[in-house]
Every structure is written in C-alpha cells, then in structure tokens.
Design a protein around this motif. Structure first.
Motif, PDB file in Angstrom:
ATOM      1  N   ARG A  21       3.837  -9.559 -30.792  1.00  0.00           N
ATOM      2  CA  ARG A  21       4.232 -10.326 -32.074  1.00  0.00           C
ATOM      3  C   ARG A  21       3.399 -11.629 -32.139  1.00  0.00           C
ATOM      4  O   ARG A  21       2.631 -11.969 -32.985  1.00  0.00           O
ATOM      5  CB  ARG A  21       5.685 -10.482 -32.352  1.00  0.00           C
ATOM      6  N   HIS A  22       3.714 -12.506 -30.975  1.00  0.00           N
ATOM      7  CA  HIS A  22       3.195 -13.804 -30.983  1.00  0.00           C
ATOM      8  C   HIS A  22       2.016 -14.048 -30.028  1.00  0.00           C
ATOM      9  O   HIS A  22       1.218 -15.172 -30.052  1.00  0.00           O
ATOM     10  CB  HIS A  22       4.275 -14.833 -30.481  1.00  0.00           C
ATOM     11  N   GLY A  23       1.669 -12.894 -29.370  1.00  0.00           N
ATOM     12  CA  GLY A  23       0.352 -13.275 -28.312  1.00  0.00           C
ATOM     13  C   GLY A  23       0.594 -14.203 -27.387  1.00  0.00           C
ATOM     14  O   GLY A  23       1.688 -14.367 -26.953  1.00  0.00           O
ATOM     15  N   GLU A  24      -0.421 -14.970 -26.867  1.00  0.00           N
ATOM     16  CA  GLU A  24      -0.626 -15.752 -25.693  1.00  0.00           C
ATOM     17  C   GLU A  24       0.308 -17.011 -26.093  1.00  0.00           C
ATOM     18  O   GLU A  24       0.824 -17.690 -25.307  1.00  0.00           O
ATOM     19  CB  GLU A  24      -1.835 -16.249 -25.445  1.00  0.00           C
ATOM     20  N   ARG A  25       0.576 -17.358 -27.329  1.00  0.00           N
ATOM     21  CA  ARG A  25       1.332 -18.515 -27.732  1.00  0.00           C
ATOM     22  C   ARG A  25       2.802 -18.535 -27.220  1.00  0.00           C
ATOM     23  O   ARG A  25       3.423 -19.390 -26.816  1.00  0.00           O
ATOM     24  CB  ARG A  25       1.484 -18.452 -29.241  1.00  0.00           C
ATOM     25  N   GLU A  35       2.029 -21.426 -13.857  1.00  0.00           N
ATOM     26  CA  GLU A  35       2.311 -20.063 -14.140  1.00  0.00           C
ATOM     27  C   GLU A  35       1.613 -19.409 -15.079  1.00  0.00           C
ATOM     28  O   GLU A  35       1.500 -18.172 -15.059  1.00  0.00           O
ATOM     29  CB  GLU A  35       4.124 -20.078 -14.709  1.00  0.00           C
ATOM     30  N   TYR A  36       1.274 -20.169 -15.943  1.00  0.00           N
ATOM     31  CA  TYR A  36       0.469 -19.594 -17.086  1.00  0.00           C
ATOM     32  C   TYR A  36      -0.960 -19.100 -16.633  1.00  0.00           C
ATOM     33  O   TYR A  36      -1.508 -17.934 -17.104  1.00  0.00           O
ATOM     34  CB  TYR A  36       0.181 -20.703 -18.183  1.00  0.00           C
ATOM     35  N   ARG A  37      -1.629 -19.987 -15.692  1.00  0.00           N
ATOM     36  CA  ARG A  37      -2.766 -19.310 -15.102  1.00  0.00           C
ATOM     37  C   ARG A  37      -2.394 -18.083 -14.421  1.00  0.00           C
ATOM     38  O   ARG A  37      -3.156 -17.096 -14.342  1.00  0.00           O
ATOM     39  CB  ARG A  37      -3.332 -20.360 -14.160  1.00  0.00           C
TER      40      ARG A  37
END
Length: 143
Positions: A21-25, A35-37
């Motif tokens: 629904r919101h993708g990478e956001r 963590e994101y990497r």
C-alpha cells in the motif's frame, strides 16, 4: 532489577500489505538508517526475506516500547530504536537521540529475543536497571 517486560506478535501478512500500500515509505518510517540499508539489500535479493526482516524489527520495537512503558510516544520513536545483531548473532538494541539519553538517565539495559515463522514475527524484551555499582547482571546495551 527488572524495569519492564514487553512482548509482541506481528502478522507478517499485515506488514506485506502495508508495504504494498505505502511502498518504501512504510519501511523508511519504521526502520533506522542501518536497518533500512539491510532491508533494501535483503529485499533486492529475496523480497519475502525483506518483508520478514521488517516484521521482526516492527515487532521488536513494539516489545521494547512496552517494556519501557512509553508505547509509541516521545522519546520513543521507530527510528530512534534500532535492532542490531551483536557479533555473536544475538539481537540487541542500539538507541539514538533523545531515546538514548532517556534510557541512559534511568540506567536501563535492554535484552531482546526475536523470532519469525511464515506468517508471524514475535519478540520478547526485558529491560533492567543497572546495579548501584553501574554493572548489570546481564549483557550491556549495544554501543
């Protein structure tokens, strides 16, 4: 001495739906920079592994927020709480910003366990106060 205990179970399918629904956001809102990497790397190789990684981090942060008694209100934020792996492979927590200062002021140490199966991620967190001499009976916070 135990300061608090928190536990959480997360439905991996809900995390998958939020990503759709919101993708990478969505991931960027929940995950700290490191963590994101890791999430991006895992998702690129095997998308399902990325979803499960995000679900375990979501669950761990929820369990931690319950253990410290704040829930998701300041100074507790998703991105100021980072779930890391110690050299032994054991999960740990690295804190940032105001959340780090808040926990240090209270002499808190964090102990975390995370697990996942195909549809669920679960976490258990124990937060303790350090002994008078500054030592803890368990492992220290991740620096």
């Amino acid at each position: 001495m135990i300061y608090g205990i928190g536990t959480d179970i997360c439905d991996v399918r809900r995390i998958r739906a939020s990503l759709e629904r919101h993708g990478e956001r969505f991931a960027a809102r929940v995950l700290a920079e490191g963590e994101y990497r890791t999430w991006q790397q895992r998702s690129a190789r095997w998308p399902e592994r990325g979803v499960r990684f995000l679900a375990t981090r979501f669950s761990a942060k929820e369990a931690f927020s319950k253990a410290i008694g704040l829930g998701m209100r300041m100074p507790m934020t998703w991105r100021h709480c980072e779930v890391v792996n110690l050299p032994s492979g054991k999960p740990g927590v690295r804190l940032h910003g105001e959340l780090q200062r808040w926990c240090e002021a209270r002499g808190l140490q964090i102990h975390l366990s995370v697990t996942d199966e195909s549809d669920y991620a679960a976490s258990f967190c124990v937060v303790e106060t350090m002994h008078q001499n500054g030592s803890s009976c368990l492992s220290p916070l991740v620096e």
